[in-house]
Scaffold this motif. Sequence first.
Motif, short mmCIF file in Angstrom:
data_model
loop_
_atom_site.label_atom_id
_atom_site.label_comp_id
_atom_site.label_asym_id
_atom_site.label_seq_id
_atom_site.Cartn_x
_atom_site.Cartn_y
_atom_site.Cartn_z
N LEU A 145 12.48 1.35 3.21
CA LEU A 145 11.95 0.86 4.49
C LEU A 145 11.28 -0.49 4.30
O LEU A 145 11.45 -1.41 5.10
CB LEU A 145 10.93 1.86 5.05
CG LEU A 145 11.49 3.17 5.59
CD1 LEU A 145 10.36 4.14 5.90
CD2 LEU A 145 12.31 2.90 6.85
N VAL A 146 10.51 -0.61 3.21
CA VAL A 146 9.78 -1.86 2.97
C VAL A 146 10.74 -2.97 2.53
O VAL A 146 10.66 -4.10 2.99
CB VAL A 146 8.68 -1.63 1.91
CG1 VAL A 146 8.04 -2.95 1.51
CG2 VAL A 146 7.63 -0.68 2.44
N LEU A 195 2.45 4.83 6.43
CA LEU A 195 1.69 5.58 7.44
C LEU A 195 2.63 6.49 8.22
O LEU A 195 2.32 7.66 8.47
CB LEU A 195 0.98 4.61 8.39
CG LEU A 195 0.44 5.18 9.69
CD1 LEU A 195 -0.62 6.22 9.40
CD2 LEU A 195 -0.14 4.09 10.56
N GLY A 196 3.80 5.96 8.59
CA GLY A 196 4.79 6.78 9.27
C GLY A 196 5.21 7.95 8.39
O GLY A 196 5.33 9.09 8.84
N GLY A 244 6.17 9.89 13.40
CA GLY A 244 6.16 9.02 12.23
C GLY A 244 7.45 8.22 12.14
O GLY A 244 7.44 7.01 11.91
N ALA A 288 4.77 -6.89 3.37
CA ALA A 288 3.60 -6.78 2.52
C ALA A 288 3.16 -5.33 2.42
O ALA A 288 3.29 -4.61 3.36
CB ALA A 288 2.46 -7.61 3.07
N ILE A 328 8.05 3.93 12.58
CA ILE A 328 8.73 3.10 11.58
C ILE A 328 9.91 2.37 12.23
O ILE A 328 10.09 1.16 12.05
CB ILE A 328 9.22 3.96 10.42
CG1 ILE A 328 8.03 4.52 9.65
CG2 ILE A 328 10.10 3.14 9.48
CD1 ILE A 328 8.40 5.53 8.59
N PHE A 355 0.86 -1.17 0.00
CA PHE A 355 0.00 0.00 0.00
C PHE A 355 0.90 1.23 0.00
O PHE A 355 1.99 1.16 0.54
CB PHE A 355 -0.81 0.10 1.29
CG PHE A 355 -1.80 -0.99 1.50
CD1 PHE A 355 -3.07 -0.89 0.95
CD2 PHE A 355 -1.49 -2.07 2.28
CE1 PHE A 355 -3.99 -1.88 1.16
CE2 PHE A 355 -2.42 -3.07 2.50
CZ PHE A 355 -3.67 -2.97 1.95
N TYR A 383 14.32 -3.13 2.66
CA TYR A 383 15.51 -3.50 3.43
C TYR A 383 15.25 -3.60 4.92
O TYR A 383 15.79 -4.47 5.59
CB TYR A 383 16.65 -2.53 3.14
CG TYR A 383 17.07 -2.61 1.69
CD1 TYR A 383 17.61 -3.79 1.18
CD2 TYR A 383 16.88 -1.55 0.82
CE1 TYR A 383 17.97 -3.90 -0.15
CE2 TYR A 383 17.24 -1.65 -0.52
CZ TYR A 383 17.79 -2.82 -1.00
OH TYR A 383 18.12 -2.95 -2.31
N LEU A 384 14.42 -2.70 5.48
CA LEU A 384 14.11 -2.83 6.91
C LEU A 384 12.91 -3.75 7.13
O LEU A 384 12.55 -4.01 8.27
CB LEU A 384 13.84 -1.45 7.52
CG LEU A 384 15.04 -0.51 7.60
CD1 LEU A 384 14.68 0.76 8.37
CD2 LEU A 384 16.22 -1.19 8.27
N LYS A 385 12.29 -4.22 6.03
CA LYS A 385 11.18 -5.18 6.11
C LYS A 385 10.01 -4.64 6.94
O LYS A 385 9.31 -5.41 7.62
CB LYS A 385 11.63 -6.52 6.73
CG LYS A 385 12.86 -7.10 6.09
CD LYS A 385 12.53 -7.85 4.84
CE LYS A 385 13.78 -8.36 4.16
NZ LYS A 385 13.59 -8.62 2.74
N VAL A 386 9.83 -3.33 6.94
CA VAL A 386 8.66 -2.76 7.62
C VAL A 386 7.46 -2.96 6.71
O VAL A 386 7.54 -2.66 5.52
CB VAL A 386 8.86 -1.25 7.88
CG1 VAL A 386 7.65 -0.64 8.55
CG2 VAL A 386 10.10 -1.03 8.73
N PRO A 387 6.32 -3.48 7.24
CA PRO A 387 5.14 -3.63 6.39
C PRO A 387 4.79 -2.28 5.75
O PRO A 387 4.87 -1.25 6.42
CB PRO A 387 4.05 -4.08 7.35
CG PRO A 387 4.77 -4.64 8.53
CD PRO A 387 6.08 -3.93 8.61
N SER A 388 4.41 -2.29 4.47
CA SER A 388 4.23 -1.02 3.76
C SER A 388 3.13 -0.17 4.39
O SER A 388 3.20 1.05 4.36
CB SER A 388 3.90 -1.29 2.30
OG SER A 388 2.69 -2.00 2.19
N LEU A 389 2.12 -0.83 4.98
CA LEU A 389 1.05 -0.07 5.62
C LEU A 389 1.63 0.84 6.71
O LEU A 389 1.28 2.01 6.81
CB LEU A 389 0.05 -1.06 6.25
CG LEU A 389 -1.31 -0.53 6.63
CD1 LEU A 389 -2.10 -0.16 5.40
CD2 LEU A 389 -2.08 -1.57 7.43
N ILE A 390 2.56 0.29 7.50
CA ILE A 390 3.15 1.05 8.61
C ILE A 390 4.19 2.04 8.08
O ILE A 390 4.24 3.20 8.50
CB ILE A 390 3.79 0.09 9.62
CG1 ILE A 390 2.75 -0.83 10.24
CG2 ILE A 390 4.52 0.86 10.71
CD1 ILE A 390 1.71 -0.12 11.05
N ALA A 391 5.04 1.58 7.13
CA ALA A 391 6.10 2.46 6.62
C ALA A 391 5.50 3.72 6.00
O ALA A 391 5.94 4.83 6.29
CB ALA A 391 6.94 1.71 5.60
#
Lengths: 332, 328
Positions: A124-125, A137-138, B309, B328, B313, A77, A127-135
């Motif tokens: 972020l999504v 959103l941040g 924010g 995902a 993250i 997302f 390489y840091l493997k943060v879920p895209s919803l959270i990345a």
Amino acid sequence: MAQLSTIGQEKSWRDRILSGLRSVSPIYVVLILLLIGIGTQNPVFLEPSGILNLLRRAAPLMILTAGQLFVIVSGGFDLSVGSIMSLTVIGASLLINNDPTNAWWVILVLFGIGIVAGLINGALVSYLKVPSLIATLGMLLALRGAGLYWTGGAPRGYLTDNFRAFGRGWLEPVPWVERFPYAVIVLIVVSAILIYLFHYTNLGRQLLAVGDNPRAAKLAGIQVEKMRIVAFAVSAVTAVIAGILQGGFGGVNPDAGDGYELQAISAAVLGGAVLLGGRGSVPAAIAGALALEALFTLLNLLGLPKPLRDAVQGLIIIGAVAYAAFSGRRSR
Amino acid sequence: MTVKTLSNVRSLMRETRLPPVYAILVVVFVAAVVLDAIFGRGQITSSTILTNMVVRSVALGIVAMGQTFVMLAASIDLSVAYLISVTAVMASYLMQGDPNRVPMAVAAVFGIGAVVGLVNGLIVSKLKVNPFIATLGVGLVLKGLLNASFETFVGAVPRSFQTLGYGQIGPIPISILVLLAVTIIGALVLSRTKFGAHLYAVGGNVETSRLSGLRTDRVIILAHVICSLTAVLTGLFVVSRLRSGAPWVGTDGLYDLESIAAVVVGGTALSGGKGGVVGTLAGVLIFGILDTMFNQLGVDTFLKQVLRGAIIILAVASYTIRSREKAA
């Protein structure tokens, strides 16, 4: 045996039309029905100038949706696009500083900011493997804060006419229609580029593969991380373009892009894109965005108060996705 | 010495089975105290400020507990912010400042919440609509109906009802007790009931659970109903503090996205099946500490959002980078 084959042929002749109809994304049918609905309310809207006006108003969302589709098919997302749009409008008004000659380098700077935001989202999504919803959103929270910090809370300055021309200007004279909005020219160019990238190069196939099954894509030799980053960068660039158009159309407003992220996701889904990846088409997503704007226009013509338009929009989005889920199960 | 203490802390955490987010909570708290001592007024450890810090987390905390339930089921609820607005407005509209109408109004808003949760759950489980779209759509419907009916502050809650927001039992604010009660009940439901076990199973793998004979649809629907009920409770708490409800109180609080962020920071996986409400409590408290620290340090309101924010993250990145989950 012969009988069987004739039966088979008869069936296939009928099936071919049916399956031909079925392979056309239902969003085009919905779009045509909505346009007919608008036409019955007020035929003026279906004249060339009326259609061009609708396209001009819808251009930011249509471009944004095409970019969002790149992220959605790759399995993510992008919630940050609305805040990138707002930041574009705020940044333009502050940097141009009422001097029209500044507009050109400012546009370059705005694209630079957008691309950096997109690359950060992607990194972020990936390489840091943060879920895209959270990345994203941040990123939304951070950019919204940055925009307000930049203006000190209240918008200052105005956008010069040469900058606003993209969003509200008209090319004159043009044969047949007399005048043609610049926004629609931008829309056509951007759509053509994105359709080409997605449907006629390897990029689209690779993104679909990443969204469908990242592990398999990786084993097949696709650079999954790089693909995701490209998707977020494309989405951010479309957000800057949408912000420039929206700023031209609506003027300086610190929350010019608020809510656009969810509208773009809804529009892409209306166009048949599957959330969490693996399926989607750019033209259908663009048609979904146009359908959403056409729906707003129709509800407006029907005299529905603005709040109820939200409610109808909600019902239609749920209905469309439920229909897609239902027909998807049936065909399987 | 320090190594020994560290390993003691680690074994303590393992024994109490506290989620790893509590380590981040401690780090954030220590950082806040140190930063406040150097750059601020050094008052962050005073009981007034600490109490306010928790009270500030109550509204987000209650709804985040419900959000944890739906996210454990691998669903999500974007309609909570609108439901909080609906609750705040309907509660103050129905009460009209009359203490005798409180029970009726409370029953009515919980009824609305149950219906909204039921609708969310049915759309997600029976119509197979992606939960993101389903709850966004339901949220838009609520927003539309609410804005069409009310434009600004309506009605008022009676003074007695404000006890929920401002009352104290001894030195402890009632609101904090409510948050603790919700957390404890949530933790017990998850760890001690059949529904809790089913919720983890469904979130882990819907298809396997269904083939094992679980009624997965019911589990998902119940999770959504629970989430909506917690949103109603948050709405009641918000309106008890504001005295009157307006259609924008839920969306302005950004309760939808912030509750999701708090749950994820608390260690619950977006893909479902892993995590719990105890972690979410820490996630919410981290947000509360950050807010308080920024206030104490006099950080610009807008800059605060930027830092917030970034911290969300980073906190999430700190787990995912270790667990190497599929993004995902």
